[in-house]
Design a protein around this motif. Sequence first.
Motif, PDB file in Angstrom:
ATOM      1  N   PRO A  58      95.088  -5.414  37.305  1.00  0.00           N
ATOM      2  CA  PRO A  58      96.485  -5.436  37.769  1.00  0.00           C
ATOM      3  C   PRO A  58      97.317  -4.308  37.164  1.00  0.00           C
ATOM      4  CG  PRO A  58      95.767  -7.605  37.022  1.00  0.00           C
ATOM      5  CD  PRO A  58      94.726  -6.633  36.578  1.00  0.00           C
ATOM      6  N   GLY A  59      98.372  -3.935  37.893  1.00  0.00           N
ATOM      7  CA  GLY A  59      99.286  -2.929  37.386  1.00  0.00           C
ATOM      8  C   GLY A  59     100.375  -3.538  36.525  1.00  0.00           C
ATOM      9  N   PHE A  60     101.272  -2.693  36.030  1.00  0.00           N
ATOM     10  CA  PHE A  60     102.407  -3.139  35.225  1.00  0.00           C
ATOM     11  C   PHE A  60     103.640  -3.245  36.118  1.00  0.00           C
ATOM     12  CE2 PHE A  60      99.477  -1.583  32.140  1.00  0.00           C
ATOM     13  CZ  PHE A  60      99.747  -2.274  30.962  1.00  0.00           C
ATOM     14  N   VAL A  61     104.494  -4.169  35.796  1.00  0.00           N
ATOM     15  CA  VAL A  61     105.737  -4.328  36.556  1.00  0.00           C
ATOM     16  C   VAL A  61     106.662  -3.157  36.235  1.00  0.00           C
ATOM     17  CG1 VAL A  61     107.770  -5.757  36.935  1.00  0.00           C
ATOM     18  CG2 VAL A  61     105.532  -6.828  36.581  1.00  0.00           C
ATOM     19  N   SER A  62     107.144  -2.499  37.284  1.00  0.00           N
ATOM     20  CA  SER A  62     108.088  -1.404  37.087  1.00  0.00           C
ATOM     21  C   SER A  62     108.970  -1.281  38.318  1.00  0.00           C
ATOM     22  CB  SER A  62     107.364  -0.079  36.826  1.00  0.00           C
ATOM     23  OG  SER A  62     106.557   0.276  37.933  1.00  0.00           O
ATOM     24  N   LYS A  63     110.119  -0.673  38.170  1.00  0.00           N
ATOM     25  CA  LYS A  63     111.022  -0.442  39.290  1.00  0.00           C
ATOM     26  C   LYS A  63     110.859   0.997  39.746  1.00  0.00           C
ATOM     27  CE  LYS A  63     115.844  -0.781  40.778  1.00  0.00           C
ATOM     28  NZ  LYS A  63     115.463  -1.494  42.011  1.00  0.00           N
ATOM     29  N   ALA A  64     110.158   1.188  40.864  1.00  0.00           N
ATOM     30  CA  ALA A  64     109.835   2.533  41.338  1.00  0.00           C
ATOM     31  C   ALA A  64     111.077   3.243  41.862  1.00  0.00           C
ATOM     32  CB  ALA A  64     108.776   2.464  42.428  1.00  0.00           C
ATOM     33  N   VAL A  65     111.296   4.429  41.322  1.00  0.00           N
ATOM     34  CA  VAL A  65     112.361   5.308  41.793  1.00  0.00           C
ATOM     35  C   VAL A  65     111.770   6.422  42.650  1.00  0.00           C
ATOM     36  CG1 VAL A  65     114.129   6.963  41.049  1.00  0.00           C
ATOM     37  CG2 VAL A  65     113.839   4.809  39.825  1.00  0.00           C
ATOM     38  N   ASP A  66     110.579   6.891  42.263  1.00  0.00           N
ATOM     39  CA  ASP A  66     109.922   8.012  42.939  1.00  0.00           C
ATOM     40  C   ASP A  66     108.428   7.906  42.660  1.00  0.00           C
ATOM     41  OD1 ASP A  66     108.980  10.409  43.900  1.00  0.00           O
ATOM     42  OD2 ASP A  66     110.340  11.672  42.730  1.00  0.00           O
ATOM     43  N   THR A  67     107.620   7.719  43.712  1.00  0.00           N
ATOM     44  CA  THR A  67     106.170   7.577  43.514  1.00  0.00           C
ATOM     45  C   THR A  67     105.439   8.920  43.444  1.00  0.00           C
ATOM     46  OG1 THR A  67     105.800   7.362  45.905  1.00  0.00           O
ATOM     47  CG2 THR A  67     106.111   5.325  44.638  1.00  0.00           C
ATOM     48  N   ASN A  68     106.175  10.010  43.529  1.00  0.00           N
ATOM     49  CA  ASN A  68     105.554  11.333  43.447  1.00  0.00           C
ATOM     50  C   ASN A  68     104.873  11.499  42.085  1.00  0.00           C
ATOM     51  OD1 ASN A  68     104.909  13.885  44.374  1.00  0.00           O
ATOM     52  ND2 ASN A  68     106.794  14.816  43.647  1.00  0.00           N
ATOM     53  N   GLY A  69     103.585  11.767  42.106  1.00  0.00           N
ATOM     54  CA  GLY A  69     102.833  11.942  40.868  1.00  0.00           C
ATOM     55  C   GLY A  69     102.248  10.671  40.293  1.00  0.00           C
ATOM     56  N   ALA A  70     102.439   9.538  40.983  1.00  0.00           N
ATOM     57  CA  ALA A  70     101.937   8.266  40.439  1.00  0.00           C
ATOM     58  C   ALA A  70     100.424   8.288  40.261  1.00  0.00           C
ATOM     59  CB  ALA A  70     102.348   7.112  41.351  1.00  0.00           C
ATOM     60  N   GLY A  71      99.703   8.685  41.311  1.00  0.00           N
ATOM     61  CA  GLY A  71      98.248   8.731  41.222  1.00  0.00           C
ATOM     62  C   GLY A  71      97.760   9.747  40.219  1.00  0.00           C
ATOM     63  N   ASP A  72      98.442  10.896  40.150  1.00  0.00           N
ATOM     64  CA  ASP A  72      98.050  11.939  39.201  1.00  0.00           C
ATOM     65  C   ASP A  72      98.283  11.482  37.762  1.00  0.00           C
ATOM     66  OD1 ASP A  72      97.566  13.551  41.437  1.00  0.00           O
ATOM     67  OD2 ASP A  72      99.611  14.327  41.418  1.00  0.00           O
ATOM     68  N   SER A  73      99.380  10.789  37.523  1.00  0.00           N
ATOM     69  CA  SER A  73      99.651  10.302  36.166  1.00  0.00           C
ATOM     70  C   SER A  73      98.639   9.229  35.768  1.00  0.00           C
ATOM     71  CB  SER A  73     101.077   9.767  36.059  1.00  0.00           C
ATOM     72  OG  SER A  73     101.280   8.658  36.908  1.00  0.00           O
ATOM     73  N   PHE A  74      98.294   8.346  36.718  1.00  0.00           N
ATOM     74  CA  PHE A  74      97.262   7.337  36.459  1.00  0.00           C
ATOM     75  C   PHE A  74      95.955   8.013  36.056  1.00  0.00           C
ATOM     76  CE2 PHE A  74      93.412   5.452  38.256  1.00  0.00           C
ATOM     77  CZ  PHE A  74      93.366   4.240  37.579  1.00  0.00           C
ATOM     78  N   TRP A  75      95.553   9.001  36.844  1.00  0.00           N
ATOM     79  CA  TRP A  75      94.262   9.642  36.591  1.00  0.00           C
ATOM     80  C   TRP A  75      94.303  10.489  35.325  1.00  0.00           C
ATOM     81  CZ3 TRP A  75      89.968   7.863  37.673  1.00  0.00           C
ATOM     82  CH2 TRP A  75      88.802   8.617  37.766  1.00  0.00           C
ATOM     83  N   GLY A  76      95.455  11.088  35.043  1.00  0.00           N
ATOM     84  CA  GLY A  76      95.592  11.809  33.785  1.00  0.00           C
ATOM     85  C   GLY A  76      95.405  10.883  32.594  1.00  0.00           C
ATOM     86  N   GLY A  77      95.989   9.686  32.666  1.00  0.00           N
ATOM     87  CA  GLY A  77      95.811   8.711  31.600  1.00  0.00           C
ATOM     88  C   GLY A  77      94.364   8.286  31.451  1.00  0.00           C
ATOM     89  N   PHE A  78      93.702   8.042  32.574  1.00  0.00           N
ATOM     90  CA  PHE A  78      92.302   7.626  32.546  1.00  0.00           C
ATOM     91  C   PHE A  78      91.422   8.738  31.973  1.00  0.00           C
ATOM     92  CE2 PHE A  78      88.106   6.993  34.442  1.00  0.00           C
ATOM     93  CZ  PHE A  78      87.885   5.648  34.178  1.00  0.00           C
ATOM     94  N   LEU A  79      91.621   9.983  32.448  1.00  0.00           N
ATOM     95  CA  LEU A  79      90.807  11.097  31.963  1.00  0.00           C
ATOM     96  C   LEU A  79      91.052  11.367  30.482  1.00  0.00           C
ATOM     97  CD1 LEU A  79      90.997  13.696  34.889  1.00  0.00           C
ATOM     98  CD2 LEU A  79      89.168  12.058  34.372  1.00  0.00           C
ATOM     99  N   TYR A  80      92.269  11.163  30.035  1.00  0.00           N
ATOM    100  CA  TYR A  80      92.582  11.325  28.610  1.00  0.00           C
ATOM    101  C   TYR A  80      91.699  10.388  27.783  1.00  0.00           C
ATOM    102  CZ  TYR A  80      95.134  10.714  24.219  1.00  0.00           C
ATOM    103  OH  TYR A  80      95.457  10.613  22.889  1.00  0.00           O
TER     104      TYR A  80
END
Length: 334
Positions: free
Chosen positions: A259-281
Motif C-alpha cells: 500500500p501507498g502512504f496517505v497524501s494530498k496530491a497537488v501535482d503528480t508530475n514526477g511521482a513515478g520517477d521519485s518512487f523509482w529513485g527511492g527504490f533504486l537508492y
Amino acid sequence: MLEEGLLADTNDAAKRSLYDITTFGEILIDFTWQGVNEDGQTLFAQNPGGAPANVAVAVAKLGGHTAFIGKAGKDMHGEFLKSVLEKENVETEGMLLDEKYFTTLAFVNIDENGERTFSFARKPGADTRMEKEEIDVDILDKTHIFHVGSLSLTEQPARDTTHYAIRRAKEKGSIISYDPNYRASLWKDEETAKKQMRSLVPYVDIMKISDEETKLLTDKESPEEATEILFRKGVKIIAVTLGSDGAYLYCKEGGVHIPGFVSKAVDTNGAGDSFWGGFLYCISKAGKRPEAFTMDELKEYVRFGNAVASLCVERKSAIPAMPELAQVEERMGR
C-alpha cells in the motif's frame, strides 16, 4: 548479443563504481500550467524535467552519488537544466549542450486531481540527437546501476545510442534498470511503441512500469499477469506503480501488493520517477545482485519508494519537489 568481454560480477562492479546510479535519456523543460493572469492569458512555469533526469535528482537528494548522460540544446533552457542538475549534485560531465538543436519542451496541463496531460515541442529535440560516440564511457563504465527510459527510443540516432549504452553497461557489470514511461504523442503509433519499448526487456534486471503500461509491455492488463511474463523474460525485479494505491512487486518469491502512504496530491508530475529513485537508492546501498534480494527486503524498498512519492506529489513540479532522506524517514515513522 552482448559485446565481447567478461560480464563482471555485480558485487565487484559495485566496489569499483564511482556512481551509485547513472541515468540516460531525455532532459527537457516542463512548462506547467499556472492559471491565468488578470488579462485572461494562460500562465506557464518553467520547470526542469525528463524522467531520467528526475530519477538522478531523486537519488541525489536522498544522498546517492548520481550522474546524468544526455543532450539538451545550447540555449537558455539547456543551460538552465544543466545548472539545476549541478545544483542538485548530479554529475553533468556526460550532459552535452548542442548548438544545432533546441531543447525539448513539454507543456503540461494539470487537472483538479493533480493528473497530467502533455503537449511536446520536439521536432527534433536535442535529446533525440545523442550519438553513441558522444556517450561518456568514463562515467558509463563506472556505475553500479544504469537506468534508462523509452523516450530515447522514439527516434534515431538516440535509439541506437540507447541500445549501445545498455549493452556496454551490462557487459561492465552494471545492474540495468528500465522505466518505459509511455507518452503516446511521441510515437508514430502504438504498435511502433510496443516494439521499441519491448526491445530493451532482454537486457533489463529491474523494471518499473505503471498500471497503464502493463498491456503495452506484455499484452496483459493485470499487474499479476504482466509481472509474471516479464519475470519469465529475465527481469528479476518488477514493480508496477498503482498511484495512490501503492505498488505491486514481483520477484523470485512471487508477487505482493504494498500500500501507498496517505497524501494530498497537488501535482503528480514526477511521482513515478521519485518512487523509482527511492527504490533504486535502496538497491544501490545494498550492493547485492538483483536475484539475491529477498521479498522482505524488496517490500521495504517499495515502501520506501512509496514514501518518497507521497512526499513528492504534495508539492508542485518534479525536481523541486523531490524529498530528502530525513523527510522520507519521518514519513515512514523511523
